[in-house]
Design a protein around this motif. Sequence first.
Motif, mmCIF file in Angstrom:
data_model
loop_
_atom_site.group_PDB
_atom_site.id
_atom_site.type_symbol
_atom_site.label_atom_id
_atom_site.label_comp_id
_atom_site.label_asym_id
_atom_site.label_seq_id
_atom_site.Cartn_x
_atom_site.Cartn_y
_atom_site.Cartn_z
ATOM 1 N N VAL A 124 0.883 -1.168 0.000
ATOM 2 C CA VAL A 124 0.000 0.000 0.000
ATOM 3 C C VAL A 124 0.924 1.222 0.000
ATOM 4 C CG1 VAL A 124 -1.952 1.154 1.103
ATOM 5 C CG2 VAL A 124 -1.654 -1.316 1.392
ATOM 6 N N PRO A 125 1.224 1.783 -1.163
ATOM 7 C CA PRO A 125 2.190 2.885 -1.215
ATOM 8 C C PRO A 125 1.849 4.042 -0.282
ATOM 9 C CG PRO A 125 1.736 2.078 -3.421
ATOM 10 C CD PRO A 125 0.775 1.379 -2.510
ATOM 11 N N MET A 126 0.567 4.250 -0.012
ATOM 12 C CA MET A 126 0.165 5.345 0.874
ATOM 13 C C MET A 126 0.790 5.193 2.254
ATOM 14 S SD MET A 126 -1.691 8.045 0.512
ATOM 15 C CE MET A 126 -2.003 9.365 1.676
ATOM 16 N N TYR A 127 0.950 3.945 2.727
ATOM 17 C CA TYR A 127 1.557 3.707 4.032
ATOM 18 C C TYR A 127 3.004 4.171 4.064
ATOM 19 C CZ TYR A 127 -2.205 0.284 5.079
ATOM 20 O OH TYR A 127 -3.389 -0.345 5.314
ATOM 21 N N ASP A 128 3.650 4.028 2.912
ATOM 22 C CA ASP A 128 5.080 4.257 2.827
ATOM 23 C C ASP A 128 5.432 5.720 2.571
ATOM 24 O OD1 ASP A 128 7.768 3.373 2.775
ATOM 25 O OD2 ASP A 128 7.729 3.195 0.588
ATOM 26 N N ALA A 129 4.434 6.516 2.160
ATOM 27 C CA ALA A 129 4.721 7.866 1.685
ATOM 28 C C ALA A 129 5.376 8.745 2.746
ATOM 29 C CB ALA A 129 3.445 8.524 1.163
ATOM 30 N N VAL A 130 4.828 8.738 3.949
ATOM 31 C CA VAL A 130 5.347 9.632 4.994
ATOM 32 C C VAL A 130 6.798 9.274 5.327
ATOM 33 C CG1 VAL A 130 5.102 10.385 7.390
ATOM 34 C CG2 VAL A 130 3.070 10.126 5.940
ATOM 35 N N GLY A 131 7.081 7.979 5.506
ATOM 36 C CA GLY A 131 8.436 7.560 5.858
ATOM 37 C C GLY A 131 9.412 7.714 4.714
ATOM 38 N N ALA A 132 8.989 7.309 3.504
ATOM 39 C CA ALA A 132 9.893 7.360 2.353
ATOM 40 C C ALA A 132 10.256 8.794 1.984
ATOM 41 C CB ALA A 132 9.248 6.657 1.158
ATOM 42 N N LEU A 133 9.283 9.688 2.124
ATOM 43 C CA LEU A 133 9.516 11.083 1.743
ATOM 44 C C LEU A 133 10.002 11.936 2.901
ATOM 45 C CD1 LEU A 133 6.282 11.496 -0.394
ATOM 46 C CD2 LEU A 133 8.612 11.295 -1.276
ATOM 47 N N ASP A 134 9.865 11.399 4.125
ATOM 48 C CA ASP A 134 10.280 12.114 5.336
ATOM 49 C C ASP A 134 9.593 13.482 5.421
ATOM 50 O OD1 ASP A 134 11.571 12.343 7.744
ATOM 51 O OD2 ASP A 134 13.426 13.142 6.901
ATOM 52 N N LYS A 135 8.263 13.461 5.209
ATOM 53 C CA LYS A 135 7.478 14.689 5.249
ATOM 54 C C LYS A 135 6.171 14.439 6.005
ATOM 55 C CE LYS A 135 7.227 17.344 1.595
ATOM 56 N NZ LYS A 135 7.016 17.839 0.188
ATOM 57 N N GLU A 136 5.597 15.506 6.522
ATOM 58 C CA GLU A 136 4.267 15.413 7.100
ATOM 59 C C GLU A 136 3.253 15.156 5.988
ATOM 60 O OE1 GLU A 136 3.050 15.256 10.078
ATOM 61 O OE2 GLU A 136 4.983 15.477 11.091
ATOM 62 N N LEU A 137 2.197 14.455 6.324
ATOM 63 C CA LEU A 137 1.187 14.072 5.342
ATOM 64 C C LEU A 137 0.678 15.278 4.554
ATOM 65 C CD1 LEU A 137 -0.762 11.913 4.184
ATOM 66 C CD2 LEU A 137 -2.327 12.492 6.054
ATOM 67 N N LYS A 138 0.354 16.352 5.252
ATOM 68 C CA LYS A 138 -0.231 17.534 4.611
ATOM 69 C C LYS A 138 0.678 18.107 3.534
ATOM 70 C CE LYS A 138 -2.039 22.178 5.698
ATOM 71 N NZ LYS A 138 -1.211 22.863 4.694
ATOM 72 N N ASP A 139 1.979 17.959 3.707
ATOM 73 C CA ASP A 139 2.940 18.622 2.823
ATOM 74 C C ASP A 139 3.336 17.780 1.612
ATOM 75 O OD1 ASP A 139 3.000 20.804 4.582
ATOM 76 O OD2 ASP A 139 4.545 19.842 5.813
ATOM 77 N N ILE A 140 2.847 16.553 1.535
ATOM 78 C CA ILE A 140 3.184 15.702 0.392
ATOM 79 C C ILE A 140 2.435 16.200 -0.840
ATOM 80 C CG2 ILE A 140 3.098 13.358 -0.539
ATOM 81 C CD1 ILE A 140 3.282 12.329 2.328
ATOM 82 N N THR A 141 3.153 16.310 -1.950
ATOM 83 C CA THR A 141 2.554 16.803 -3.187
ATOM 84 C C THR A 141 2.021 15.642 -4.025
ATOM 85 O OG1 THR A 141 4.588 16.658 -4.491
ATOM 86 C CG2 THR A 141 4.234 18.682 -3.202
ATOM 87 N N VAL A 142 1.212 15.983 -5.012
ATOM 88 C CA VAL A 142 0.680 14.966 -5.921
ATOM 89 C C VAL A 142 1.817 14.230 -6.614
ATOM 90 C CG1 VAL A 142 -0.648 14.614 -8.040
ATOM 91 C CG2 VAL A 142 -1.503 16.180 -6.272
ATOM 92 N N ASP A 143 2.806 14.963 -7.116
ATOM 93 C CA ASP A 143 3.933 14.320 -7.791
ATOM 94 C C ASP A 143 4.683 13.371 -6.865
ATOM 95 O OD1 ASP A 143 3.430 15.557 -10.207
ATOM 96 O OD2 ASP A 143 4.883 17.176 -9.909
ATOM 97 N N GLU A 144 4.789 13.736 -5.603
ATOM 98 C CA GLU A 144 5.501 12.881 -4.645
ATOM 99 C C GLU A 144 4.729 11.600 -4.371
ATOM 100 O OE1 GLU A 144 8.145 16.107 -2.098
ATOM 101 O OE2 GLU A 144 6.021 15.842 -1.594
#
Length: 433
Positions: A124-144
């Motif tokens: 589930v890539p959504m689970y990995d987004a915060v850790g992989a990108l090292d960003k808060e959820l709100k700040d993740i962009t569509v491209d990221e």
Amino acid sequence: MNFTTQMNAAKQGLITKEMQIVAAKEKMEVTRLRELVAEGKIVIPANKNHTSLSPEGVGDGLRTKINVNLGVSKDCCDLALELEKAKSAVALKAEAIMDLSCYGKTQKFRRLLIDTCPVMIGTVPMYDAVGALDKELKDITVDEFFQVVETHAADGVDFMTIHCGLNRATAEKVKRNKRLTNLVSRGGSLLFAWMELNGQENPFYEHYDRLLDICAQYDVTISLGDACRPGSINDSTDAAQIEELIVLGELTKRAWAKDVQVMIEGPGHMALNEIAGNMMLQKRLCHGAPFYVLGPLVTDIAPGYDHITSAIGGAIAAANGANFLCYVTPAEHLKLPDLNDMKEGIIAARIAAHAADIAKGLPGAREWDNKMSAARADIDFPKMIELAIDPDKARTYREESAPESEDTCTMCGKMCAMKNMKKILNGESICIK
């Protein structure tokens, strides 16, 4: 052969090596299998970069498959243990493993799973987004978000759960129709939160074609997640669940138009009497696409025993059309499962899947049971243990309670019906004192 995905090959009338392997495993004519892949009623999740894969099919006319969830969390971050779980899951004959790791840099573990495991691997890539990108959820962009999806695809993931059906209209339906347990899907709740925090549409819904292009490039099967799955029997079959299911049906057709394989995910928690109707709705609204269910858990009162509540629901669901069962362990709702919890969950799910295959009249499904019954009639305990779905447990039970006579057990002893009937029908006398 020149093809982009298994579905693309099937539509061209081509038979891939993966189709040949699946047809042999399932004892199905390969031409019939190819037809069902072309129609979207069977998927063969087989990422081009998963070179260690022994492919499996999921869908109508095939054995009900089971999936095992594992992965690290912030509180339990032991990669060695999760890898041991993965090896055990393969040994216990699970057909798929989902890496649900949601903490830290997970790519190393994901790649290790893909390199070493012959079963289907899902994420589930959504689970990995915060850790992989090292960003808060709100700040993740569509491209990221799409960067994370493409990384998983390039790594070799065979299927991805992505909650594309939770658009803003469905989110409003959730807010207007109060639930007892709100959204219990982790990925779905994260997307809901991102949408609310940013005032934007679900990026995977708004840019769905971009997602499909990634899936087509690597032949990733998209598992359309059910963000609105019920987290309690009180919330099942409500407006939000059905609204999302309608959207998933529309997204299924769009994926098929691009030759992307699709599974649909379903409930959740659900009372016994609603399960058959829900399976019919899914198959109808989603055009016969393979259905992947978590449970459903048929009661909410059994923490510590939810492998049982899930197996009950899973057997009914699969008997009525579900094709893929996600196991549930005794640790559900309580903690990250350990090795023993995982084993209990796998065995419960395998029992449910096999019971459903018998109910569906799947060719050969009864043969295993008939062999066990013959061994019981012959009072052949070694054979019974060999045929057991969990031989180790059967052997342990037999050894820890030794009978007076080796051709009985400590339950009935000399009153053993099998033993006495066999003797009487052979014209022999019996002694039961």
